[in-house]
Design an enzyme around this catalytic site. Structure first.
Site, mmCIF file in Angstrom:
data_model
loop_
_atom_site.group_PDB
_atom_site.id
_atom_site.type_symbol
_atom_site.label_atom_id
_atom_site.label_comp_id
_atom_site.label_asym_id
_atom_site.label_seq_id
_atom_site.Cartn_x
_atom_site.Cartn_y
_atom_site.Cartn_z
ATOM 1 C CB CYS A 52 -0.903 -0.020 1.232
ATOM 2 S SG CYS A 52 -1.782 1.526 1.496
ATOM 3 C CG HIS A 59 -4.229 3.767 3.634
ATOM 4 N ND1 HIS A 59 -3.255 3.043 4.286
ATOM 5 C CD2 HIS A 59 -4.696 4.664 4.547
ATOM 6 C CE1 HIS A 59 -3.129 3.482 5.535
ATOM 7 N NE2 HIS A 59 -3.995 4.474 5.707
ATOM 8 C CB CYS A 109 0.931 1.171 4.404
ATOM 9 S SG CYS A 109 -0.681 0.712 5.095
ATOM 10 C CG ASP A 155 -3.189 15.031 -3.736
ATOM 11 O OD1 ASP A 155 -4.129 14.283 -3.384
ATOM 12 O OD2 ASP A 155 -2.636 14.950 -4.850
ATOM 13 C CG HIS A 160 -8.939 14.243 -1.332
ATOM 14 N ND1 HIS A 160 -7.922 14.278 -2.260
ATOM 15 C CD2 HIS A 160 -9.507 13.010 -1.436
ATOM 16 C CE1 HIS A 160 -7.887 13.110 -2.913
ATOM 17 N NE2 HIS A 160 -8.835 12.331 -2.443
ATOM 18 N N GLY A 168 -13.871 7.591 -8.020
ATOM 19 C CA GLY A 168 -12.525 8.058 -8.336
ATOM 20 C C GLY A 168 -11.478 7.676 -7.314
ATOM 21 C CG ASN A 228 -12.831 10.740 -4.343
ATOM 22 O OD1 ASN A 228 -13.873 11.382 -4.363
ATOM 23 N ND2 ASN A 228 -11.674 11.248 -4.712
ATOM 24 C CG HIS A 286 -4.297 -1.063 4.792
ATOM 25 N ND1 HIS A 286 -3.833 -0.248 3.781
ATOM 26 C CD2 HIS A 286 -5.203 -1.901 4.215
ATOM 27 C CE1 HIS A 286 -4.411 -0.587 2.642
ATOM 28 N NE2 HIS A 286 -5.249 -1.588 2.883
ATOM 29 C CG HIS A 313 -7.258 8.957 0.658
ATOM 30 N ND1 HIS A 313 -7.294 7.672 0.189
ATOM 31 C CD2 HIS A 313 -7.570 9.747 -0.396
ATOM 32 C CE1 HIS A 313 -7.619 7.678 -1.090
ATOM 33 N NE2 HIS A 313 -7.792 8.933 -1.470
HETATM 34 P P1 AMP Z 1 -8.161 9.339 -4.533
HETATM 35 O O1 AMP Z 1 -8.197 9.539 -6.024
HETATM 36 O O2 AMP Z 1 -9.333 9.900 -3.801
HETATM 37 O O3 AMP Z 1 -7.897 7.887 -4.204
HETATM 38 O O4 AMP Z 1 -6.935 10.183 -4.018
HETATM 39 C C1 AMP Z 1 -5.621 9.733 -4.073
HETATM 40 C C2 AMP Z 1 -4.761 10.952 -4.064
HETATM 41 O O5 AMP Z 1 -3.442 10.563 -3.769
HETATM 42 C C3 AMP Z 1 -4.708 11.700 -5.404
HETATM 43 O O6 AMP Z 1 -5.222 13.013 -5.232
HETATM 44 C C4 AMP Z 1 -3.210 11.687 -5.750
HETATM 45 O O7 AMP Z 1 -2.788 12.894 -6.328
HETATM 46 C C5 AMP Z 1 -2.579 11.450 -4.410
HETATM 47 N N1 AMP Z 1 -1.258 10.810 -4.437
HETATM 48 C C6 AMP Z 1 -0.879 9.731 -5.153
HETATM 49 N N2 AMP Z 1 0.410 9.416 -4.903
HETATM 50 C C7 AMP Z 1 0.852 10.328 -3.991
HETATM 51 C C8 AMP Z 1 2.097 10.550 -3.329
HETATM 52 N N3 AMP Z 1 3.166 9.769 -3.523
HETATM 53 N N4 AMP Z 1 2.186 11.589 -2.472
HETATM 54 C C9 AMP Z 1 1.132 12.410 -2.261
HETATM 55 N N5 AMP Z 1 -0.084 12.241 -2.836
HETATM 56 C C10 AMP Z 1 -0.218 11.225 -3.699
HETATM 57 ZN ZN ZN Z 2 -2.398 1.235 3.682
#
Ligand code: AMP
Ligand code: ZN
Length: 116
Positions: free
Chosen positions: A5, A97, A8, A31, A101, A92, A86, A47, A99
């Site tokens: 992950c 994991h 993680c 982000d 925003h 989307g 999301n 997780h 999260h």
């Molecule tokens: P979601 O599309 O709701 O699953 O959001 C995942 C978010 O993770 C997206 O907005 C990506 O831009 C962000 N993301 C992906 N990889 C990384 C990373 N290495 N560091 C920071 N954000 C990331």
């Molecule tokens: Zn995780």
């Protein structure tokens, strides 16, 4: 920790991130592809794949995340913001994991395409 992950690995420090907040239950970082001037991700330090798997046993993590969001927004004088989760493919979700925003710093519309 789920060894496959991305978030993680970020929490464990195996992948670098721009940390904005951390406590015993919550980790928050910028982000990598921001959709607004302020765009942070708040994740539980355990997780949980997605909102579907929030239960009576782990919902304290969600409460702690919202406490952290309130703290960070106050510290950074963020007056108005949107919190987004999301869940699942059509919504989307790209990282499995849980999260949230935190998006701020621009006038936001309302509706399906409001955040582009
Ligand atoms: P979601 O599309 O709701 O699953 O959001 C995942 C978010 O993770 C997206 O907005 C990506 O831009 C962000 N993301 C992906 N990889 C990384 C990373 N290495 N560091 C920071 N954000 C990331
Ligand atoms: Zn995780």
């Amino acid at each position: 920790m789920d060894k496959d992950c991305l978030f993680c690995k970020i929490i464990a420090g195996e992948i670098p991130s721009a940390k904005v907040y951390e406590d015993d239950a919550v980790f928050a970082f910028k982000d990598i592809s921001p959709i607004a001037p302020t765009h942070y991700l708040f994740v539980p330090k355990t997780h949980i794949c997605c909102a579907k798997k929030i239960t009576a046993e782990n919902s304290q993590y969600v409460a702690k995340i919202f406490e952290a969001i309130a703290k960070v927004s106050e510290q950074e004088n963020i007056e108005s913001y949107r919190v987004i989760n999301n869940c699942g493919e059509d919504a989307g979700q790209s990282v499995m994991h849980l999260h949230f925003h935190l998006v701020a710093g621009k006038k936001m519309g309302w509706g399906e395409q409001s955040l582009g």
